[in-house]
Design a protein around this motif. Structure first.
Motif, PDB file in Angstrom:
ATOM      1  N   ALA A  29      67.406 -77.505  -6.759  1.00  0.00           N
ATOM      2  CA  ALA A  29      66.759 -79.412  -5.706  1.00  0.00           C
ATOM      3  C   ALA A  29      66.801 -79.380  -4.314  1.00  0.00           C
ATOM      4  O   ALA A  29      65.980 -79.099  -3.519  1.00  0.00           O
ATOM      5  N   HIS A  30      68.037 -79.496  -4.117  1.00  0.00           N
ATOM      6  CA  HIS A  30      68.576 -79.997  -2.708  1.00  0.00           C
ATOM      7  C   HIS A  30      69.497 -79.416  -2.503  1.00  0.00           C
ATOM      8  O   HIS A  30      70.080 -78.639  -3.001  1.00  0.00           O
ATOM      9  N   PRO A  31      69.849 -78.653  -0.793  1.00  0.00           N
ATOM     10  CA  PRO A  31      71.160 -78.299  -0.492  1.00  0.00           C
ATOM     11  C   PRO A  31      72.560 -79.374  -0.667  1.00  0.00           C
ATOM     12  O   PRO A  31      71.996 -80.606  -0.721  1.00  0.00           O
ATOM     13  N   ASP A  32      73.276 -78.574  -1.376  1.00  0.00           N
ATOM     14  CA  ASP A  32      75.067 -79.398  -2.049  1.00  0.00           C
ATOM     15  C   ASP A  32      74.849 -79.672  -3.350  1.00  0.00           C
ATOM     16  O   ASP A  32      75.741 -79.263  -3.704  1.00  0.00           O
ATOM     17  N   ASP A  33      73.785 -79.441  -4.076  1.00  0.00           N
ATOM     18  CA  ASP A  33      73.692 -79.635  -5.226  1.00  0.00           C
ATOM     19  C   ASP A  33      74.462 -78.848  -6.358  1.00  0.00           C
ATOM     20  O   ASP A  33      75.585 -78.726  -7.037  1.00  0.00           O
ATOM     21  N   VAL A  34      73.981 -77.281  -5.568  1.00  0.00           N
ATOM     22  CA  VAL A  34      75.165 -76.218  -6.307  1.00  0.00           C
ATOM     23  C   VAL A  34      76.565 -76.236  -6.215  1.00  0.00           C
ATOM     24  O   VAL A  34      77.234 -76.325  -6.361  1.00  0.00           O
ATOM     25  N   ASP A 144      64.094 -85.214  -8.496  1.00  0.00           N
ATOM     26  CA  ASP A 144      64.022 -83.801  -8.367  1.00  0.00           C
ATOM     27  C   ASP A 144      64.317 -82.613  -8.691  1.00  0.00           C
ATOM     28  O   ASP A 144      64.325 -81.682  -9.006  1.00  0.00           O
ATOM     29  N   HIS A 145      65.770 -83.445  -9.566  1.00  0.00           N
ATOM     30  CA  HIS A 145      66.868 -81.939 -10.451  1.00  0.00           C
ATOM     31  C   HIS A 145      65.615 -81.851 -11.600  1.00  0.00           C
ATOM     32  O   HIS A 145      66.047 -80.958 -11.834  1.00  0.00           O
ATOM     33  N   LEU A 146      65.278 -83.242 -12.313  1.00  0.00           N
ATOM     34  CA  LEU A 146      64.969 -82.683 -13.918  1.00  0.00           C
ATOM     35  C   LEU A 146      63.796 -82.090 -13.162  1.00  0.00           C
ATOM     36  O   LEU A 146      63.365 -80.659 -13.934  1.00  0.00           O
TER      37      LEU A 146
HETATM   38 ZN   LIG Z   1      70.496 -83.580  -5.480  1.00  0.00          ZN
END
Ligand SMILES: [Zn+2]
Length: 254
Positions: A29-34, A144-146
Motif C-alpha cells: 500500500a505504502h512506500p516502506d511497507d515492503v 490501506d493495507h487491507l
Molecule cells: Zn503501510
C-alpha cells in the motif's frame, strides 16, 4: 524444510530456495511497507537469482509529521526513498499506482490496475498485505493495507488468469497469467518463515532509506531485529537466527 508445532499453534514451515521461483511481485500500500515486512526475504530471493518487482499502490503522501511540507513534495520524496530502498535489496522495477494515501478502496479499478502489473510482469509468486485484520497487531492492519491486500488477492485469483476479467487489458495486449502462489504479509495465520539472518543488514539499509519516516533509525532497527528474532524462534530456528513470516496460499492449478 522443517516444520514445528508450538503450543498447539499452526505449523510454520521453513522456506527453502526453489528452482521454480523465477519472478516475484510484491504489492504493497505504502512506500516502506515492503521493507518492514519483507525486504530480508526479497534480498534472499534476489541473491539467489529471482527477479523481484514492486507495485506500490499509493505514494505515501500522508506520511511524516512535517505539516509545512506540501503533500505533492512528500509524494515525490517517498517515491524516491522507495526506489533507493528497493535498490538496497536488488530490485530496480518499482511501479507506483498513485492511489490516494489513507483512502485506498479495494474496488474494481484497483483490481484492474494490479492485474495489469501482474499480467505485464508475469510473476510465479505475488506477495501482498493480508486482507484479513490481525487483532493481535492492529497497526499492521492499516485500512490501506487491507484494501490493497484484498485487491491483490482478487488480481491473483481470479482476475489475472481470466481473459474476461477487465477486458480492456486484452485490448492492451496483456494475456491472462496464472500466479502459482500468493504470500501475505502481516497475516494472523502465518505458515511459512524465511530465514533472513544473512540479509538482515540489507533490510535495515533499505529501511533507513525511508528517512522522512524514520525519526530514530537506531530504535527502528532494534525493534525490527527483536521482531525478526521472535519470528525465527517461533519457526524453531536456532538462537541468533532472524526471520520474516508470511501466509502462503497455493493459487496455481484450477
Ligand atoms: Zn503501510
Amino acid at each position: 524444510m522443517g516444520a514445528l508445532l508450538r503450543g498447539g499453534r499452526r505449523l510454520i514451515e521453513r522456506w527453502a530456495p526453489r528452482a521454480d521461483l523465477e519472478r516475484a511481485l510484491v504489492v504493497c500500500a505504502h512506500p516502506d511497507d515492503v521493507d518492514f515486512g519483507a525486504a530480508g526475504t526479497v534480498a534472499v530471493w534476489t541473491g539467489s537469482g529471482v527477479e523481484v518487482a514492486y507495485c506500490v499502490v499509493t505514494d505515501g503522501e500522508a506520511g511524516g509529521t512535517d505539516r509545512s511540507m506540501p503533500r505533492s513534495e512528500m509524494a515525490a520524496l517517498r517515491r524516491a526513498e522507495q526506489r533507493a530502498a528497493a535498490a538496497e535489496v536488488g530490485v530496480s522495477q518499482v511501479t507506483f499506482l498513485g492511489y490516494p494515501d489513507g483512502r485506498v478502496e479495494g474496488g474494481l479499478a484497483l483490481r484492474r490496475d494490479i492485474t495489469r502489473v501482474v499480467r505485464t510482469f508475469r510473476p510465479d509468486l505475488v506477495l501482498a498485505p493480508s486482507p484479513e485484520r490481525w487483532w493481535d497487531r492492529i497497526y499492521a492492519s492499516h485500512p490501506d493495507h487491507l484494501a490493497a491486500g484484498e485487491a491483490a488477492t482478487c488480481a491473483v485469483y481470479p482476475d489475472a488468469r481470466n481473459p474476461f476479467a477487465h477486458p480492456e487489458l486484452l485490448d492492451e495486449g496483456l494475456e491472462p497469467h496464472t500466479v502459482a502462489e500468493l504470500w501475505l504479509m502481516a497475516s494472523p495465520g502465518a505458515n511459512v518463515a524465511v530465514e533472513i539472518t544473512g540479509t538482515f543488514d540489507r533490510k535495515i539499509a533499505a529501511l533507513h532509506r525511508h528517512r522522512s519516516q524514520m525519526p530514530d533509525p537506531e530504535a527502528t532497527a532494534a525493534r525490527v531485529r527483536e521482531a525478526a528474532e521472535g519470528i525465527a524462534a517461533s519457526a524453531g530456528m536456532p538462537e541468533g537466527s532472524l526471520a520474516e513470516m508470511f501466509r502462503r496460499v497455493p493459487t496455481g492449478g484450477a
